[in-house]
Design a protein around this motif. Structure first.
Motif, short mmCIF file in Angstrom:
data_model
loop_
_atom_site.label_atom_id
_atom_site.label_comp_id
_atom_site.label_asym_id
_atom_site.label_seq_id
_atom_site.Cartn_x
_atom_site.Cartn_y
_atom_site.Cartn_z
N PHE A 101 -7.72 -11.42 8.37
CA PHE A 101 -7.24 -10.55 9.43
C PHE A 101 -5.84 -10.07 9.04
CE2 PHE A 101 -10.42 -10.96 12.73
CZ PHE A 101 -11.11 -12.08 12.31
N PHE A 102 -5.61 -8.77 9.21
CA PHE A 102 -4.35 -8.18 8.80
C PHE A 102 -3.43 -7.91 9.98
CE2 PHE A 102 -4.43 -7.09 4.30
CZ PHE A 102 -5.73 -7.41 3.98
N GLY A 103 -2.14 -8.01 9.71
CA GLY A 103 -1.14 -7.56 10.66
C GLY A 103 -1.02 -6.05 10.62
N GLN A 104 -0.12 -5.53 11.44
CA GLN A 104 0.04 -4.09 11.56
C GLN A 104 0.90 -3.51 10.44
OE1 GLN A 104 1.35 -4.38 15.75
NE2 GLN A 104 -0.28 -2.91 16.18
N GLY A 105 1.49 -4.37 9.63
CA GLY A 105 2.24 -3.89 8.47
C GLY A 105 3.69 -3.60 8.78
N THR A 106 4.49 -3.61 7.71
CA THR A 106 5.89 -3.18 7.78
C THR A 106 6.03 -1.99 6.85
OG1 THR A 106 6.79 -5.38 8.23
CG2 THR A 106 8.27 -3.76 7.24
N PHE A 153 -2.71 -6.19 -4.27
CA PHE A 153 -2.35 -7.60 -4.10
C PHE A 153 -0.97 -7.89 -4.68
CE2 PHE A 153 -2.93 -12.09 -3.90
CZ PHE A 153 -2.48 -12.61 -5.10
N LEU A 154 -0.18 -8.62 -3.91
CA LEU A 154 1.13 -9.08 -4.40
C LEU A 154 1.13 -10.58 -4.67
CD1 LEU A 154 3.61 -7.12 -2.09
CD2 LEU A 154 3.00 -6.64 -4.47
N GLN A 210 0.83 -1.18 0.00
CA GLN A 210 0.00 0.00 0.00
C GLN A 210 0.88 1.25 0.00
OE1 GLN A 210 -2.65 0.54 3.38
NE2 GLN A 210 -4.11 1.67 2.13
N THR A 211 0.68 2.09 -1.00
CA THR A 211 1.39 3.36 -1.05
C THR A 211 0.45 4.46 -0.58
OG1 THR A 211 0.81 3.53 -3.39
CG2 THR A 211 2.99 2.68 -2.86
N LEU A 212 1.02 5.61 -0.28
CA LEU A 212 0.28 6.70 0.35
C LEU A 212 -0.93 7.11 -0.49
CD1 LEU A 212 0.62 8.34 2.93
CD2 LEU A 212 1.71 10.13 1.56
N TYR A 265 3.92 -2.67 3.65
CA TYR A 265 3.71 -4.06 3.21
C TYR A 265 2.85 -4.75 4.26
CZ TYR A 265 6.98 -3.14 -0.47
OH TYR A 265 7.57 -2.60 -1.59
N LEU A 266 1.70 -5.24 3.81
CA LEU A 266 0.70 -5.80 4.69
C LEU A 266 0.57 -7.30 4.46
CD1 LEU A 266 -1.97 -3.04 4.05
CD2 LEU A 266 -0.82 -3.41 6.22
#
Lengths: 108, 110
Positions: free
Chosen positions: B100-105, B45-46, B37-39, B90-91
């Motif tokens: 369910f998603f993590g908090q991202g890097t 999707f990757l 995800q960019t600003l 990066y999610l």
């Protein structure tokens, strides 16, 4: 591929107001979810709702799968409701596809 | 904590360096997804895994990107020879049936 459109793109409301966010999708889906992305970037799972209606406190959601849309209702908005709301769908190939998002701003 | 965990939360790297991110999914979830995800944009999707099998890769996943999920447990996403355009959040998510998603890097390439 499947198209997922959300409306409105932006919404600004006074605290206490109600709102309805819409998600339209172009094909039959296996499931649909609504997420709230908070200011720190985390996606919070609001509803898993491939069909029917669910409610959780001030939030509720309805998906009419046969007509390919879902609605998210927020009642008595609070400033903590601000953020971006995404719907995401899964169909066929199991890929989770996100909509275009609605940015909600609640003014005190 | 039984949620999705991502590590690190933030990474600053110099252009040309390699980076690796880790995702630990919810243990009973067999599907695992990576998104970028960019600003101001929605998540893109990757790739995704069902157990240890990588079932689909986006065109966004150039040959500098590689993802693995050994033994169907945690997953890693590696970016080689990073470029400034790789700067993004990066999610990771795991799903069964709801995701369910993590908090991202958050990666910053300088």
């Amino acid at each position: 591929g499947i198209q997922v459109e959300q409306s409105p793109p932006d919404l600004i409301l006074q605290e206490g107001a109600n709102s309805t966010l819409r998600c339209n999708f172009s094909d039959s889906v296996n499931n649909l979810q609504w997420f709230h992305q908070n200011p720190w970037g985390q996606l919070i799972n609001l509803f898993y709702i491939p069909s029917g209606t669910k409610q959780n406190g001030r939030l509720s959601a309805t998906t009419v799968a046969t007509e390919r849309y879902s609605l998210l209702y927020i009642s008595s908005s609070q400033t903590t409701d601000s953020g971006v709301y995404f719907c995401a769908v899964v169909f066929g190939n199991e890929k989770l596809t996100f909509g275009t998002g609605t940015r909600l701003t609640i003014i005190p | 904590d039984t949620g999705v965990s991502q590590d690190p939360r933030h990474k600053i790297t110099k252009r040309g360096q390699n980076v690796t991110f880790r995702c630990d999914p919810i243990s009973e979830h067999n599907r695992l997804y990576w998104y970028r995800q960019t600003l101001g944009q929605g998540p893109e999707f990757l790739t995704y895994f069902q157990n240890e099998a990588q079932l689909e890769k986006s065109r966004l996943l150039s040959d500098r990107f590689s993802a693995e999920r050994p033994k169907g447990s945690f997953s890693t996403l590696e970016i080689q020879r990073t470029e400034q355009g790789d700067s993004a959040m990066y999610l990771c998510a795991s799903r069964f049936p709801d995701a369910f998603f993590g908090q991202g890097t958050r990666l910053t390439v300088v």
